[in-house]
Motif scaffolding. Structure first.
Motif, PDB file in Angstrom:
ATOM      1  N   LYS A   9       0.818  -1.220   0.000  1.00  0.00           N
ATOM      2  CA  LYS A   9       0.000   0.000   0.000  1.00  0.00           C
ATOM      3  C   LYS A   9       0.846   1.263   0.000  1.00  0.00           C
ATOM      4  O   LYS A   9       0.352   2.353  -0.247  1.00  0.00           O
ATOM      5  CB  LYS A   9      -0.909   0.009   1.237  1.00  0.00           C
ATOM      6  N   GLY A  10       2.118   1.128   0.351  1.00  0.00           N
ATOM      7  CA  GLY A  10       2.976   2.312   0.332  1.00  0.00           C
ATOM      8  C   GLY A  10       3.895   2.374   1.531  1.00  0.00           C
ATOM      9  O   GLY A  10       4.043   1.408   2.273  1.00  0.00           O
ATOM     10  N   LEU A  11       4.492   3.544   1.684  1.00  0.00           N
ATOM     11  CA  LEU A  11       5.460   3.730   2.754  1.00  0.00           C
ATOM     12  C   LEU A  11       4.772   3.763   4.110  1.00  0.00           C
ATOM     13  O   LEU A  11       3.603   4.153   4.220  1.00  0.00           O
ATOM     14  CB  LEU A  11       6.212   5.049   2.558  1.00  0.00           C
ATOM     15  N   HIS A  12       5.499   3.409   5.136  1.00  0.00           N
ATOM     16  CA  HIS A  12       5.064   3.602   6.520  1.00  0.00           C
ATOM     17  C   HIS A  12       5.043   5.118   6.787  1.00  0.00           C
ATOM     18  O   HIS A  12       5.881   5.852   6.254  1.00  0.00           O
ATOM     19  CB  HIS A  12       6.054   2.896   7.442  1.00  0.00           C
ATOM     20  N   PRO A  13       4.102   5.593   7.616  1.00  0.00           N
ATOM     21  CA  PRO A  13       4.057   7.045   7.886  1.00  0.00           C
ATOM     22  C   PRO A  13       5.394   7.609   8.365  1.00  0.00           C
ATOM     23  O   PRO A  13       5.713   8.761   8.079  1.00  0.00           O
ATOM     24  CB  PRO A  13       2.999   7.169   8.999  1.00  0.00           C
ATOM     25  N   LEU A  14       6.189   6.814   9.061  1.00  0.00           N
ATOM     26  CA  LEU A  14       7.505   7.295   9.489  1.00  0.00           C
ATOM     27  C   LEU A  14       8.420   7.530   8.288  1.00  0.00           C
ATOM     28  O   LEU A  14       9.157   8.518   8.236  1.00  0.00           O
ATOM     29  CB  LEU A  14       8.157   6.279  10.440  1.00  0.00           C
ATOM     30  N   GLN A  15       8.389   6.608   7.352  1.00  0.00           N
ATOM     31  CA  GLN A  15       9.235   6.769   6.160  1.00  0.00           C
ATOM     32  C   GLN A  15       8.836   8.028   5.392  1.00  0.00           C
ATOM     33  O   GLN A  15       9.677   8.814   4.961  1.00  0.00           O
ATOM     34  CB  GLN A  15       9.102   5.533   5.252  1.00  0.00           C
ATOM     35  N   GLN A  16       7.519   8.210   5.253  1.00  0.00           N
ATOM     36  CA  GLN A  16       7.016   9.385   4.553  1.00  0.00           C
ATOM     37  C   GLN A  16       7.431  10.661   5.284  1.00  0.00           C
ATOM     38  O   GLN A  16       7.904  11.628   4.682  1.00  0.00           O
ATOM     39  CB  GLN A  16       5.480   9.295   4.443  1.00  0.00           C
ATOM     40  N   ALA A  17       7.299  10.640   6.602  1.00  0.00           N
ATOM     41  CA  ALA A  17       7.641  11.837   7.387  1.00  0.00           C
ATOM     42  C   ALA A  17       9.142  12.123   7.328  1.00  0.00           C
ATOM     43  O   ALA A  17       9.549  13.281   7.248  1.00  0.00           O
ATOM     44  CB  ALA A  17       7.189  11.653   8.835  1.00  0.00           C
ATOM     45  N   PHE A  18       9.967  11.074   7.349  1.00  0.00           N
ATOM     46  CA  PHE A  18      11.415  11.297   7.234  1.00  0.00           C
ATOM     47  C   PHE A  18      11.744  11.968   5.903  1.00  0.00           C
ATOM     48  O   PHE A  18      12.597  12.854   5.841  1.00  0.00           O
ATOM     49  CB  PHE A  18      12.187   9.973   7.373  1.00  0.00           C
ATOM     50  N   LEU A  19      11.065  11.565   4.837  1.00  0.00           N
ATOM     51  CA  LEU A  19      11.300  12.192   3.530  1.00  0.00           C
ATOM     52  C   LEU A  19      10.847  13.650   3.539  1.00  0.00           C
ATOM     53  O   LEU A  19      11.580  14.544   3.122  1.00  0.00           O
ATOM     54  CB  LEU A  19      10.557  11.436   2.433  1.00  0.00           C
ATOM     55  N   GLU A  20       9.642  13.866   4.033  1.00  0.00           N
ATOM     56  CA  GLU A  20       9.090  15.219   3.966  1.00  0.00           C
ATOM     57  C   GLU A  20       9.824  16.191   4.879  1.00  0.00           C
ATOM     58  O   GLU A  20       9.967  17.372   4.560  1.00  0.00           O
ATOM     59  CB  GLU A  20       7.595  15.191   4.341  1.00  0.00           C
ATOM     60  N   GLU A  21      10.282  15.705   6.015  1.00  0.00           N
ATOM     61  CA  GLU A  21      10.949  16.585   6.986  1.00  0.00           C
ATOM     62  C   GLU A  21      12.463  16.661   6.777  1.00  0.00           C
ATOM     63  O   GLU A  21      13.170  17.264   7.582  1.00  0.00           O
ATOM     64  CB  GLU A  21      10.669  16.098   8.417  1.00  0.00           C
ATOM     65  N   ALA A  22      12.974  16.012   5.723  1.00  0.00           N
ATOM     66  CA  ALA A  22      14.428  16.006   5.467  1.00  0.00           C
ATOM     67  C   ALA A  22      15.187  15.489   6.695  1.00  0.00           C
ATOM     68  O   ALA A  22      16.203  16.053   7.100  1.00  0.00           O
ATOM     69  CB  ALA A  22      14.932  17.387   5.071  1.00  0.00           C
ATOM     70  N   ALA A  23      14.689  14.406   7.261  1.00  0.00           N
ATOM     71  CA  ALA A  23      15.244  13.881   8.505  1.00  0.00           C
ATOM     72  C   ALA A  23      16.445  12.963   8.280  1.00  0.00           C
ATOM     73  O   ALA A  23      16.837  12.233   9.182  1.00  0.00           O
ATOM     74  CB  ALA A  23      14.166  13.150   9.286  1.00  0.00           C
ATOM     75  N   LEU A  24      16.977  12.975   7.083  1.00  0.00           N
ATOM     76  CA  LEU A  24      18.194  12.209   6.832  1.00  0.00           C
ATOM     77  C   LEU A  24      19.112  13.018   5.951  1.00  0.00           C
ATOM     78  O   LEU A  24      18.662  13.782   5.108  1.00  0.00           O
ATOM     79  CB  LEU A  24      17.881  10.870   6.141  1.00  0.00           C
ATOM     80  N   GLN A  25      20.394  12.846   6.193  1.00  0.00           N
ATOM     81  CA  GLN A  25      21.374  13.424   5.272  1.00  0.00           C
ATOM     82  C   GLN A  25      22.114  12.296   4.579  1.00  0.00           C
ATOM     83  O   GLN A  25      21.800  11.940   3.465  1.00  0.00           O
ATOM     84  CB  GLN A  25      22.300  14.380   6.016  1.00  0.00           C
ATOM     85  N   CYS A  26      23.068  11.659   5.257  1.00  0.00           N
ATOM     86  CA  CYS A  26      23.743  10.537   4.594  1.00  0.00           C
ATOM     87  C   CYS A  26      22.846   9.316   4.564  1.00  0.00           C
ATOM     88  O   CYS A  26      22.957   8.485   3.680  1.00  0.00           O
ATOM     89  CB  CYS A  26      25.068  10.226   5.272  1.00  0.00           C
ATOM     90  N   GLY A  27      21.986   9.174   5.555  1.00  0.00           N
ATOM     91  CA  GLY A  27      21.031   8.073   5.546  1.00  0.00           C
ATOM     92  C   GLY A  27      21.500   6.774   6.168  1.00  0.00           C
ATOM     93  O   GLY A  27      20.731   5.813   6.235  1.00  0.00           O
TER      94      GLY A  27
END
Ligand code: FES
Ligand code: FES
Lengths: 758, 159
Positions: free
Chosen positions: B87-105
């Motif tokens: 069905k898609g990404l977990h809400p955490l994954q989506q939020a990490f993308l939208e909030e730029a919560a990763l740099q190197c990852g």
């Protein structure tokens, strides 16, 4: 003549916050980092490291390891081809491959605990680790040299018998000082004599580590044809290529490096530690691919920390609030081989100030600790720690406003930097003004209600930023999107920031430009992601390639319409005729017609930018100290920075916030704790103790945009300068809270308690 | 060369039943990465101090470098690869993308699995609680600001 650009304001893509292109792979676990590389027939390499900080190697017996089941090969320094001696200008960097090979595998001496002595390739990682224990090394122990004072003392043990030091142009033998240089202008002594207040302080600093979470790694094949193929997490695939080729003495064209995702670097992944060793093991194992991953202890003990050292700053001011003269003496630990960040430290120390009478002495000093490497604005945080505390003390003594003093003495266009270079258009004044006008600075710090000591500190910092060589290739797809190849390692969002600049030119959404980082054989030379150069320089190349693409497409429109190409205009995503308003075609529709107007369109642009736009940061730190334990908590933090133009503001903020966290760690508790025998006592994350989420507050950022005239969109590098101000901002806040100025890093609880007791 | 003795393990990874023979000394991290071939779980230190290797075992968050592969017989493991569904990404994954919560990852898989462990049990954690829960996961790039915000956003999004 350097091309300059007028500020632009009507951005469509630049300044927005799209989801980064590589994000999906990184939140799903699909992204391939160095350790994730899988090659058929893979075997593992492991390194044996010295237990001693300083010793002569009398013998190495590898026979038992070689005979062990599952072992394919053992390598020592003797397996390197005779290196080219001396310093070589590789076109990018001054390198010394002889010393580099000795750092990768020790030759006659081990110079730090953890120095690699031999390497083993075996069927799996465990077998390789066990086999290293079968190698017998006989050492003759020598007295370790643990810091600059010990290294520069009379009769100090000498690390490198063949080192010829340069003392202000004179050759010196039998020394641990690789270089002593001086920058000087004006009349420094007269300046001090004419001053109303002169403050002189000496600061000591310990080595600290970049602390990237991903350990160093490399996978390499040296095949029967003599070609080396390597995969490595690195800030620069061309740097891996050139260093590997240089140490193995094969042409650069015989090395292909595939970039993989990189799990943090901060300057620490610009030097190779493993790839050439993996290649040698591969060759000795009959061309099998060899993978190596450094364990965490070794990352601390054997891969580039930032220099510690000793800095003295003497500053004279007049009653009217002007700096009259400044003299500084910076002694940086290079580690086991020459080459600390002393040059950059000396450039940066007066970067925020207009100093009419100026002297800087810099010393590059070898000590029995790992060879230092770049760490985010290399050399600048140490220098900022020293000078910004002297400025704070002068303001305290004279009862001057700390921002006004900085404004009155701020570097601006035409000011001479400490090394004599003239500043171009810089945004320090705007940054200081934004700090002065910030909610944080205007809101007085409330005293604690539970007996804690509270203090506020402010400090500024400078980094010159880099330009250099970069390449971007664009391919127009017939669905109207663009594939983009670029040569820069993406350490935290530069695929997005480069693609966004391309998209801006082409009138496309960021998502319609698809970034890709190919191998060293598939893109023009691109310098390392370092010096805060990537969004600036590779972005510039992207801008040029995109403009070329517009030019090519304009020609195709002219073919379509049978008009002169010069009559075709491109604006707002549409090509149109300047003379015939009937003729107009959108980007996407024209892309669909490239097949019948001349075939595929690809463009490429390579730049070599001599200059960059400098970056300034001004940080405000509020902290709270437990007077019983000395434990310090940062409770509010604001970082103000001139970013030129924030291409993707979220990642600009992220760079600043990350730098601040590293700076707070450096200020309060990170250090290489060196024992009497010269080894690092705290070589795990547990004991080295970097900040966790619980140690940090939210970090507010204020992005000041003073466009860099050297870039079409005004971009300045943003990644490095945020590490410079936190060290002194924290130190100045500790002084404000306790009344005591602490001159030694880190400002750990014991040190605070000791200072408060005195 | 003599083959080392191996231990027979039956486990469930991300909902799929799996069966392995693992050397008795092999960590769960290496079992997941090298034997099951799931390289989303990362190695940062191998001594339980960075959280890059975080997985969940029967709903509990652990550093997989501190667990042996041989210990997970009969248990159910979730790695970062198990977060997204058809069905898609977990809400955490989506939020990490939208909030730029990763740099190197590199820390991201560990943070996602750890944060899921929090939100599964406490749908509305405070900032302090989030910071406390995630203190076993090191990130050197972000300063944690955007990570904490992403977890807060995902918590709100899953209500
Ligand atoms: S690798 Fe397991 S905690 Fe670091
Ligand atoms: S994003 Fe790099 S360590 Fe967290």
């Amino acid at each position: 003549m350097v091309q300059t650009y007028e500020p632009k304001s009507d951005y469509k893509v630049v300044g927005t916050r799209p989801i980064r292109h590589d994000g999906l792979d990184k939140v799903t676990g699909r992204a391939v980092y160095g350790a994730d590389v899988k090659v058929p027939g893979l075997i593992w390499g492991e390194v044996l490291r010295s237990p001693h900080a300083h010793a002569r190697i009398k013998s190495i017996d590898t026979s038992a390891a070689e005979a062990a089941p599952g072992v394919y090969a053992v390598a020592t320094n003797a397996d390197f081809p005779d290196p080219r001696a001396g310093e070589i200008d590789s076109g990018e960097d001054v390198v010394n491959f002889e010393r580099d090979t000795k750092n990768l595998l020790a030759k006659d001496k081990v110079l730090y605990k953890g120095h690699a002595v031999a390497a083993v390739a075996a069927v799996d990682r465990n077998t390789a680790i066990e086999a290293t224990k079968l190698i017998k090394v006989e050492y003759e122990l020598l007295k370790p040299v643990r810091n600059v004072d010990e290294a520069m003392a009379k009769g100090a043990p000498i690390l490198m018998e063949d080192l010829v030091g340069d003392d202000l142009g004179e050759d010196v033998r039998n020394t641990n000082v690789a270089r002593h240089f001086r920058h000087e202008f004006g009349e420094v002594e007269k300046g001090f004599a004419d001053s109303d207040l002169v403050v002189e302080r000496t600061f000591t600093l310990q080595m600290v580590h970049q602390g990237y979470i991903e350990p160093h790694n490399a996978t390499a094949i040296w095949d029967e044809s003599g070609h080396v193929t390597a995969w490595s997490s690195t800030q620069g695939m061309f740097a891996v290529r050139d260093q590997t080729a240089g140490m193995l003495r094969i042409p650069e064209s015989q090395v292909t490096v595939y970039p993989v995702e990189i799990g943090g670097g901060f300057g620490g992944k610009t030097k190779v530690y493993l790839a050439p060793v993996a290649a040698i093991l591969s060759k000795k194992s009959g061309g099998r691919p060899v993978k190596m991953i450094m364990d965490r202890n070794s990352v601390f003990e054997a891969s580039g920390p930032a220099p510690g050292g000793k800095i003295t700053v003497k500053m004279g001011v007049t009653k009217d609030g002007k700096i009259k003269a400044c003299a500084s003496d910076l002694r940086y630990e290079a580690g086991a081989f020459p080459g600390s960040a002393i040059g950059a430290g000396a450039i940066c120390i007066y970067g925020c100030y207009n100093i009419p009478n100026s002297r800087i002495d810099g010393y590059d000093v070898v000590v029995n600790k790992p060879k230092s490497a770049a760490y985010r604005a290399p050399g600048s945080p140490q220098a900022a720690f020293a000078i910004e505390q002297v400025v704070d003390e002068i303001c305290d003594q004279m009862n001057w406003d700390k921002i006004k003093f900085r404004l009155d003495n701020a570097s601006r266009e035409g000011t001479r930097r400490g090394d004599g270079v003239m500043f171009g258009k810089v945004g320090l004044i705007e940054t200081l003004e934004a700090a002065r006008d910030s909610d944080h600075w205007k809101t007085p710090l409330k005293p604690s209600t539970n007996g804690m000591l509270r203090g506020r500190g402010i400090a500024s910092g400078y980094w010159m930023n880099g330009g250099g060589k970069s390449t971007v290739d664009l391919m127009l797809q017939d669905d109207g999107t663009v594939a983009m190849n670029e040569g820069s390692a993406d350490i935290g969002g530069t695929r997005a920031s480069i693609a966004m600049q391309v998209a801006e030119v082409l009138g496309l959404p960021a998502e319609a430009v698809h970034p890709f980082i190919p191998s060293t054989d598939s893109i023009g030379f691109t310098g390392t992601t370092g010096g805060s150069r990537t969004t600036y320089a590779t972005g510039y190349a992207g801008w040029q390639a995109a403009n070329k693409l517009v030019g090519e497409m304009s020609k195709r429109a002219s073919v379509l319409w049978g008009i002169d190409p010069s009559d075709v205009k491109f604006a707002a995503g549409k090509f149109s005729s300047g003379s015939d308003p009937e003729l107009s075609i959108g980007f996407k529709d024209l892309a669909a017609r490239i097949g019948d107007t001349g075939g595929p369109i690809t463009t490429t642009a390579s730049v070599n930018l001599a200059a960059a736009g400098a970056a300034y940061g001004v940080h405000i730190c509020d902290l709270e100290i437990d007077p019983d334990t000395g434990k310090t908590d940062v409770i509010r933090y604001t970082a103000v920075q001139d970013v030129g133009k924030a291409v993707h503001p979220s990642y600009v903020e992220g760079q600043i916030q990350g730098g601040v966290a590293q700076g707070i760690g450096w200020a309060l508790n990170e250090e290489y704790f060196i024992t009497d025998s010269g080894s690092m006592a705290n070589h795990t994350f547990l004991d080295y103790r970097m900040p966790t989420s619980l140690d940090m507050p939210m970090i507010d950022t204020i992005l000041v945009e003073v466009p860099n005239p050297l870039h079409p969109y005004g971009v300045r590098g943003v990644g490095e300068v945020p590490l410079a101000p936190p060290l002194p901002a924290v130190a100045n806040a500790v002084k404000d809270a306790t009344g005591k100025r602490i001159l030694d890093l880190p400002i750990k609880p014991g040190r605070i308690i000791e200072a408060m007791g005195s | 060369m003599e083959l080392p003795q191996r231990v027979h393990v039956r486990t469930t990874i991300n909902g799929q039943a799996q069966e392995f023979l693992v050397p008795p000394y092999m960590s769960l991290l290496d079992t997941i990465r090298e034997i099951a071939g799931l390289t989303g779980t990362k190695e940062g230190c191998l001594d339980g101090n960075c959280g890059a290797c975080t997985v969940s075992i029967d709903g509990r968050i652990v550093d997989s470098c501190l667990v042996l592969g041989a210990e997970v017989d009969g248990k159910s493991i979730t790695t970062v690869e198990g977060l997204a569904t058809a069905k898609g990404l977990h809400p955490l994954q989506q939020a990490f993308l939208e909030e730029a919560a990763l740099q190197c990852g590199i820390c991201t898989p560990g943070f996602l699995v750890a944060a899921k462990g929090l939100l599964d049990n406490e749908p509305d954690p405070s900032e302090e609680r989030i910071r406390h829960w995630l203190a076993g996961n090191l990130c050197r790039c972000t300063g944690y600001d955007k990570i904490v915000r992403a977890v807060q956003k995902a918590a709100t999004a899953s209500h």
